[in-house]
Design a protein around this motif. Structure first.
Motif, PDB file in Angstrom:
ATOM      1  N   VAL A 295       0.840  -1.199   0.000  1.00 31.90           N
ATOM      2  CA  VAL A 295       0.000   0.000   0.000  1.00 31.90           C
ATOM      3  C   VAL A 295       0.875   1.249   0.000  1.00 31.90           C
ATOM      4  N   GLU A 296       1.972   1.217   0.729  1.00 26.65           N
ATOM      5  CA  GLU A 296       2.887   2.358   0.755  1.00 26.65           C
ATOM      6  C   GLU A 296       3.456   2.640  -0.635  1.00 26.65           C
ATOM      7  N   ILE A 297       3.738   1.571  -1.400  1.00 25.28           N
ATOM      8  CA  ILE A 297       4.214   1.749  -2.773  1.00 25.28           C
ATOM      9  C   ILE A 297       3.149   2.451  -3.606  1.00 25.28           C
ATOM     10  N   SER A 298       1.900   2.002  -3.464  1.00 24.42           N
ATOM     11  CA  SER A 298       0.793   2.629  -4.198  1.00 24.42           C
ATOM     12  C   SER A 298       0.660   4.108  -3.848  1.00 24.42           C
ATOM     13  N   LEU A 299       0.744   4.416  -2.566  1.00 22.45           N
ATOM     14  CA  LEU A 299       0.604   5.799  -2.118  1.00 22.45           C
ATOM     15  C   LEU A 299       1.730   6.667  -2.659  1.00 22.45           C
ATOM     16  N   ARG A 300       2.938   6.143  -2.636  1.00 18.11           N
ATOM     17  CA  ARG A 300       4.084   6.888  -3.160  1.00 18.11           C
ATOM     18  C   ARG A 300       3.907   7.203  -4.638  1.00 18.11           C
ATOM     19  N   GLU A 301       3.504   6.183  -5.407  1.00 26.15           N
ATOM     20  CA  GLU A 301       3.337   6.374  -6.844  1.00 26.15           C
ATOM     21  C   GLU A 301       2.167   7.306  -7.151  1.00 26.15           C
ATOM     22  N   ALA A 302       1.071   7.144  -6.416  1.00 26.25           N
ATOM     23  CA  ALA A 302      -0.112   7.973  -6.669  1.00 26.25           C
ATOM     24  C   ALA A 302       0.148   9.436  -6.337  1.00 26.25           C
ATOM     25  N   LEU A 303       0.844   9.684  -5.240  1.00 24.33           N
ATOM     26  CA  LEU A 303       1.148  11.059  -4.851  1.00 24.33           C
ATOM     27  C   LEU A 303       2.079  11.712  -5.865  1.00 24.33           C
ATOM     28  N   ALA A 304       3.129  10.993  -6.257  1.00 28.34           N
ATOM     29  CA  ALA A 304       4.043  11.532  -7.265  1.00 28.34           C
ATOM     30  C   ALA A 304       3.313  11.771  -8.579  1.00 28.34           C
ATOM     31  N   ASN A 305       2.439  10.840  -8.959  1.00 27.66           N
ATOM     32  CA  ASN A 305       1.691  10.953 -10.206  1.00 27.66           C
ATOM     33  C   ASN A 305       0.818  12.207 -10.221  1.00 27.66           C
ATOM     34  N   ALA A 306       0.143  12.479  -9.098  1.00 28.60           N
ATOM     35  CA  ALA A 306      -0.733  13.656  -9.023  1.00 28.60           C
ATOM     36  C   ALA A 306       0.061  14.954  -9.181  1.00 28.60           C
ATOM     37  N   LEU A 307       1.244  15.021  -8.577  1.00 36.73           N
ATOM     38  CA  LEU A 307       2.054  16.237  -8.632  1.00 36.73           C
ATOM     39  C   LEU A 307       2.766  16.387  -9.976  1.00 36.73           C
ATOM     40  N   ILE A 308       3.206  15.254 -10.547  1.00 35.01           N
ATOM     41  CA  ILE A 308       3.939  15.280 -11.813  1.00 35.01           C
ATOM     42  C   ILE A 308       3.041  15.653 -12.983  1.00 35.01           C
ATOM     43  N   HIS A 309       1.812  15.143 -12.981  1.00 31.76           N
ATOM     44  CA  HIS A 309       0.946  15.301 -14.154  1.00 31.76           C
ATOM     45  C   HIS A 309      -0.112  16.392 -14.005  1.00 31.76           C
ATOM     46  N   ALA A 310      -0.029  17.177 -12.957  1.00 32.88           N
ATOM     47  CA  ALA A 310      -1.008  18.246 -12.758  1.00 32.88           C
ATOM     48  C   ALA A 310      -0.811  19.379 -13.771  1.00 32.88           C
ATOM     49  N   ASP A 311      -1.905  20.030 -14.109  1.00 27.20           N
ATOM     50  CA  ASP A 311      -1.863  21.225 -14.953  1.00 27.20           C
ATOM     51  C   ASP A 311      -1.906  22.435 -14.021  1.00 27.20           C
ATOM     52  N   TYR A 312      -0.745  23.018 -13.767  1.00 25.83           N
ATOM     53  CA  TYR A 312      -0.649  24.096 -12.779  1.00 25.83           C
ATOM     54  C   TYR A 312      -1.180  25.432 -13.293  1.00 25.83           C
ATOM     55  N   GLU A 313      -1.505  25.503 -14.569  1.00 24.72           N
ATOM     56  CA  GLU A 313      -2.109  26.723 -15.115  1.00 24.72           C
ATOM     57  C   GLU A 313      -3.604  26.769 -14.813  1.00 24.72           C
ATOM     58  N   ASP A 314      -4.181  25.616 -14.459  1.00 30.28           N
ATOM     59  CA  ASP A 314      -5.623  25.532 -14.256  1.00 30.28           C
ATOM     60  C   ASP A 314      -6.005  26.013 -12.863  1.00 30.28           C
ATOM     61  N   ASN A 315      -7.282  26.330 -12.724  1.00 27.49           N
ATOM     62  CA  ASN A 315      -7.779  26.859 -11.448  1.00 27.49           C
ATOM     63  C   ASN A 315      -8.448  25.751 -10.627  1.00 27.49           C
ATOM     64  N   VAL A 316      -7.705  24.674 -10.380  1.00 27.44           N
ATOM     65  CA  VAL A 316      -8.215  23.530  -9.625  1.00 27.44           C
ATOM     66  C   VAL A 316      -7.162  23.089  -8.611  1.00 27.44           C
ATOM     67  N   THR A 317      -7.602  22.792  -7.397  1.00 29.87           N
ATOM     68  CA  THR A 317      -6.696  22.381  -6.326  1.00 29.87           C
ATOM     69  C   THR A 317      -6.207  20.948  -6.530  1.00 29.87           C
ATOM     70  N   ILE A 318      -4.933  20.707  -6.214  1.00 33.70           N
ATOM     71  CA  ILE A 318      -4.441  19.337  -6.096  1.00 33.70           C
ATOM     72  C   ILE A 318      -4.846  18.866  -4.709  1.00 33.70           C
ATOM     73  N   LYS A 319      -5.686  17.843  -4.657  1.00 34.11           N
ATOM     74  CA  LYS A 319      -6.266  17.427  -3.380  1.00 34.11           C
ATOM     75  C   LYS A 319      -5.954  15.961  -3.101  1.00 34.11           C
ATOM     76  N   ILE A 320      -5.399  15.695  -1.924  1.00 31.06           N
ATOM     77  CA  ILE A 320      -5.084  14.333  -1.486  1.00 31.06           C
ATOM     78  C   ILE A 320      -5.896  14.065  -0.221  1.00 31.06           C
ATOM     79  N   GLU A 321      -6.682  12.977  -0.209  1.00 26.55           N
ATOM     80  CA  GLU A 321      -7.539  12.688   0.927  1.00 26.55           C
ATOM     81  C   GLU A 321      -7.384  11.236   1.375  1.00 26.55           C
ATOM     82  N   ALA A 322      -7.236  11.054   2.672  1.00 31.69           N
ATOM     83  CA  ALA A 322      -7.154   9.715   3.263  1.00 31.69           C
ATOM     84  C   ALA A 322      -8.460   9.418   3.991  1.00 31.69           C
TER      85      ALA A 322
END
Length: 498
Positions: A295-322
């Motif tokens: 599960v820790e591997i999944s969390l690491r990959e998912a968190l990196a994926n969200a930050l790496i592939h985000a469109d920072y020009e857009d007006n939407v929050t990057i949101k991580i929820e447990a």
């Protein structure tokens, strides 16, 4: 035989078009091309009571007009009409036309009509809606990614957080003990590791946008990206009175600069600490620890994926929820690969190449294109409910579960759980098999399977005597399951040959 016709929807549109190709054809053409594709039927009208097949009187002329206009830049900027995707169908003596419009490649979007990019449409439910200016800009950014590699004027080393650079250098030093990383000048270090590039016009070295996001002071990041916002919430013990028990959010008084590097490290530690909270597994310690690591591997990959592939020009929050039994990762920007490619791995189209490079050099994510595959592998190996991926309307949402399919639903009856358990173990099954299970009669089995189909947990395959029932899976889940079976077979062959 008459083709069964469905009502108009996200992938189906009817046009009367008895004598000529209607102008509205091109709006639907644009919306299907910019969305997930769909079918346009010419010679059918949708009326209140039912669909009416009116037919096309001059098919040759309409098909000729269709081909000519698809190649005419006054009608569209991209020809998405393929001969193999056009069919002439019959209802008795009446002929009508089916035209399949596939989704256009990302680099060709937005597909627009009438020679004006403002005439770009997107499909929502059963209608073609004109894109907003922001949606058009979003598609243009995705058509030419790597925006974070752009060099920026008026920003320098003073706009970066020195403590962040130091922590990053320590990571690189640990991975390269033979080098004197910590002794390097910060500017020269950033130049060496891809955060700085040379302006070919002036010969001057400048920061890249991605470097500012990764190392920057929050105030400086906001100067370039006014919509920049990162948010993590621990909602595991959520109640009506308490929505979250822990939060990390940009814009608040933090004791560190909440750039991408610091957000990743702070949030990953918090996510990892939630793994065993209410984590229901058997009492075998090794099994628990193995699942925890997965599960820790999944969390690491998912968190990196969200930050790496985000469109920072857009007006939407990057949101991580447990949450108690799952995690949700949401970022602005749709995936640049399909869900199936994400699950299979290997295919990668980076929106932010600079951020990708900085993450990988720190050892924070797997090789290019393997993050999604790892996430699906973890779910398959541990028999968790499969990850869920949504990528539309300008954002991507990934849900990762840490419990199995049955436990993820709180409203299942005992009989429904029995059916799901049996199908998961045996694959496609017959109604006769289900009726033979303990506690199930013919009536109960049919009633419960109908409810499971309505809940989209089970799918029906085939008709009459060939009818089978199986767990409903999309393409990404099927690929992950198939690759898991292949790996098990390979391991079996290797073990047997020893």
């Amino acid at each position: 035989m008459r083709q069964e016709l469905k009502r108009e929807g996200i992938e189906i549109e009817y046009k009367k078009s008895e004598d000529k190709l209607p102008k509205s054809f091109w709006e639907t053409y644009s919306s299907f091309s910019n969305s997930k594709g769909g079918y346009i039927y010419l010679g059918i009208s949708e009326e209140k009571e039912a669909l009416k097949i009116t037919g096309v009187k001059n098919i040759d002329k309409i098909l000729k007009d269709l081909t000519n206009q698809a190649n005419d830049r006054d009608y569209t900027n991209y020809n998405n009409i393929k001969e193999d995707n056009i069919r002439i169908l019959k209802d008795g003596e009446v002929e009508y036309v089916e035209v399949y419009i596939p989704e256009a490649p990302t680099f060709s979007k937005p597909v627009h009509v009438r020679g004006n990019i403002n005439n770009s449409f997107i499909r929502r439910n059963d209608s073609d809606q004109k894109m907003t200016g922001e949606e058009i800009r979003r598609y243009l950014r995705d058509a030419n990614p790597n925006n974070d590699a752009e060099l920026i004027d008026f920003f320098n080393i003073e706009h970066l957080d020195v403590k962040t650079i130091r922590k990053y250098k320590e990571l690189i030093q640990d991975r390269n003990e033979e080098l004197n990383i910590l002794e390097m000048d910060n500017w020269e270090f950033l130049k060496k590791y891809g955060a700085i590039g040379m302006d070919k016009n002036t010969g001057e070295y400048k920061l890249k946008k991605g470097a500012l996001l990764f190392f920057g002071k929050e105030e400086s990041i906001l100067a370039l990206y006014p919509n920049y916002h990162l948010d993590y919430r621990n909602r595991i013990q959520e109640t009506l009175d308490t929505r979250w028990i822990d939060r990390v959010s940009s814009g608040e008084l933090n004791n560190i600069e909440l750039n991408l590097f610091n957000f990743y490290n702070v949030v990953l530690e918090k996510l990892v600490n939630t793994v065993l909270e209410n984590f229901q597994l058997n009492e075998d310690t090794k099994r628990r620890e193995s699942a925890k690591r997965d599960v820790e591997i999944s969390l690491r990959e998912a968190l990196a994926n969200a930050l790496i592939h985000a469109d920072y020009e857009d007006n939407v929050t990057i949101k991580i929820e447990a949450f108690k039994n799952h995690y949700v990762f949401s970022n602005p920007g749709e995936m640049l690969v399909t869900k199936e490619e994400f699950a299979r791995g290997g295919e990668t189209k980076a929106r932010n190449t600079t951020i990708v490079t900085l993450f990988r050099k720190a050892g924070y994510s797997e090789r290019a294109g393997s993050g999604g595959m790892k996430i699906f592998q973890v779910a398959t190996q541990n028999k968790f409910r499969m990850p869920e991926v949504q990528s539309n309307e300008g954002k991507t949402i990934l849900k990762i579960w840490k419990i199995d399919l049955i436990d993820s639903y709180v409203d299942l009856s005992k009989e429904e759980k029995t059916i799901i358990s049996y199908i998961e173990k045996n694959g496609l099954v017959t109604m006769k098999e289900l009726q033979s299970l303990e506690g199930l009669t013919e009536h109960i089995a049919k009633t419960r399977i109908k409810k499971l189909i309505e809940k989209r947990i089970v799918s029906k395959y085939g008709d009459s005597r060939s009818t089978r029932y199986g767990i409903q899976r999309d393409g990404s889940e099927l690929i992950a399951s198939l690759e898991h079976d292949i790996r098990n077979m390979q391991n079996y062959i290797v073990d047997k040959s020893k």
